[in-house]
Design a protein around this motif. Structure first.
Motif, PDB file in Angstrom:
ATOM      1  N   ILE A 140       0.819  -1.215   0.000  1.00 29.30           N
ATOM      2  CA  ILE A 140       0.000   0.000   0.000  1.00 29.30           C
ATOM      3  C   ILE A 140       0.851   1.262   0.000  1.00 29.30           C
ATOM      4  O   ILE A 140       0.326   2.362  -0.024  1.00 29.30           O
ATOM      5  CB  ILE A 140      -0.981   0.029   1.199  1.00 29.30           C
ATOM      6  N   SER A 141       2.174   1.089   0.000  1.00 26.92           N
ATOM      7  CA  SER A 141       3.079   2.235   0.119  1.00 26.92           C
ATOM      8  C   SER A 141       4.016   2.377  -1.071  1.00 26.92           C
ATOM      9  O   SER A 141       5.092   2.950  -0.942  1.00 26.92           O
ATOM     10  CB  SER A 141       3.910   2.099   1.404  1.00 26.92           C
ATOM     11  N   LYS A 169      -6.688  -1.273   8.589  1.00 27.54           N
ATOM     12  CA  LYS A 169      -6.298  -0.095   7.799  1.00 27.54           C
ATOM     13  C   LYS A 169      -5.598  -0.519   6.511  1.00 27.54           C
ATOM     14  O   LYS A 169      -5.855   0.034   5.445  1.00 27.54           O
ATOM     15  CB  LYS A 169      -5.379   0.817   8.615  1.00 27.54           C
ATOM     16  N   ILE A 170      -4.710  -1.508   6.621  1.00 27.18           N
ATOM     17  CA  ILE A 170      -3.988  -1.989   5.435  1.00 27.18           C
ATOM     18  C   ILE A 170      -4.968  -2.624   4.441  1.00 27.18           C
ATOM     19  O   ILE A 170      -4.872  -2.391   3.230  1.00 27.18           O
ATOM     20  CB  ILE A 170      -2.865  -2.969   5.831  1.00 27.18           C
ATOM     21  N   LYS A 173      -6.951   0.187   2.762  1.00 28.32           N
ATOM     22  CA  LYS A 173      -6.097   0.952   1.852  1.00 28.32           C
ATOM     23  C   LYS A 173      -5.723   0.093   0.626  1.00 28.32           C
ATOM     24  O   LYS A 173      -5.563   0.621  -0.469  1.00 28.32           O
ATOM     25  CB  LYS A 173      -4.834   1.457   2.558  1.00 28.32           C
ATOM     26  N   THR A 174      -5.616  -1.231   0.809  1.00 28.01           N
ATOM     27  CA  THR A 174      -5.326  -2.123  -0.317  1.00 28.01           C
ATOM     28  C   THR A 174      -6.404  -2.008  -1.375  1.00 28.01           C
ATOM     29  O   THR A 174      -6.105  -1.927  -2.577  1.00 28.01           O
ATOM     30  CB  THR A 174      -5.208  -3.589   0.163  1.00 28.01           C
ATOM     31  N   LYS A 176      -8.323   0.513  -2.010  1.00 26.70           N
ATOM     32  CA  LYS A 176      -8.142   1.811  -2.672  1.00 26.70           C
ATOM     33  C   LYS A 176      -6.971   1.757  -3.661  1.00 26.70           C
ATOM     34  O   LYS A 176      -7.088   2.220  -4.798  1.00 26.70           O
ATOM     35  CB  LYS A 176      -7.898   2.888  -1.613  1.00 26.70           C
ATOM     36  N   VAL A 177      -5.851   1.180  -3.243  1.00 29.31           N
ATOM     37  CA  VAL A 177      -4.662   1.100  -4.093  1.00 29.31           C
ATOM     38  C   VAL A 177      -4.927   0.233  -5.323  1.00 29.31           C
ATOM     39  O   VAL A 177      -4.542   0.588  -6.433  1.00 29.31           O
ATOM     40  CB  VAL A 177      -3.446   0.569  -3.285  1.00 29.31           C
TER      41      VAL A 177
END
Length: 186
Positions: A140-141, A169-170, A173-174, A176-177
């Motif tokens: 995710i980063s 959260k990860i 966010k995954t 979204k990514v």
């Protein structure tokens, strides 16, 4: 997430994704010659080897190394494989590994046996004690756009902060990514 949570969520997601997986299996057979699944040896928790399953996205007889290190790697990925990779759909069968307890939903990505430097660094910092994950801080980063050293730093941060809240959260966010396709180079 603990073993029960990973098993339960992995099983639910696997069952929900069965219709999609059936469609993908048919499409892979129509797209190119070869098996539906790609099974490769990976290095997991405590440096133990296991077989990781993905949908096959490359042509037969493609060398098993990091995609970015393949010579002319774009020509080795099938037409359907390009779509599956961009949307990370090729990763769905890894929920089988989660159900079997070889992987977690969140954790460092499992290394190829040829990634000796990464494996040794993970062992040095205790990251090898974690179950490898389908997604993680590095995914995710920046994913493909960050160096192994940066990935290792993200994994070390995850090891230090590991909690259910961080995992959730990860996961969010995954999603979204994946849909924004940020950090994907192949």
């Amino acid at each position: 997430m603990n073993r029960f949570t990973n098993f339960f969520l992995g099983l639910i997601f696997f069952i929900i994704s069965l219709p999609l997986m059936l469609i993908i299996c048919i499409m892979i057979k129509l797209d190119s010659r070869g098996p539906i699944f790609f099974i490769s040896e990976r290095v997991g928790q405590n440096n133990k080897s296991f077989k990781m399953i993905k949908f096959r996205t490359m042509y037969l007889n493609t060398e098993i190394i990091e995609t970015a290190k393949l010579e002319n790697h774009k020509s080795k990925i099938t037409k359907l494989g390009k779509v599956l990779r961009k949307l990370s759909i090729d990763e769905i069968p890894q929920f089988i590994c989660v159900i079997q307890g070889q992987m977690a939903i969140v954790g460092p990505r499992p290394a190829l046996p040829s990634q000796i430097s990464l494996i040794e660094s993970r062992q040095k910092y205790g990251i090898d004690k974690l179950l490898p994950g389908i997604t993680g801080f590095a995914q995710i980063s920046g994913r493909d756009l960050i160096s192994d050293k940066e990935k290792l730093n993200f994994e070390l941060n995850y090891l230090k902060q590991k909690s259910l809240l961080i995992d959730l959260k990860i996961i969010f966010k995954t999603v979204k990514v994946v849909f924004s396709r940020v950090g994907i180079t192949h």
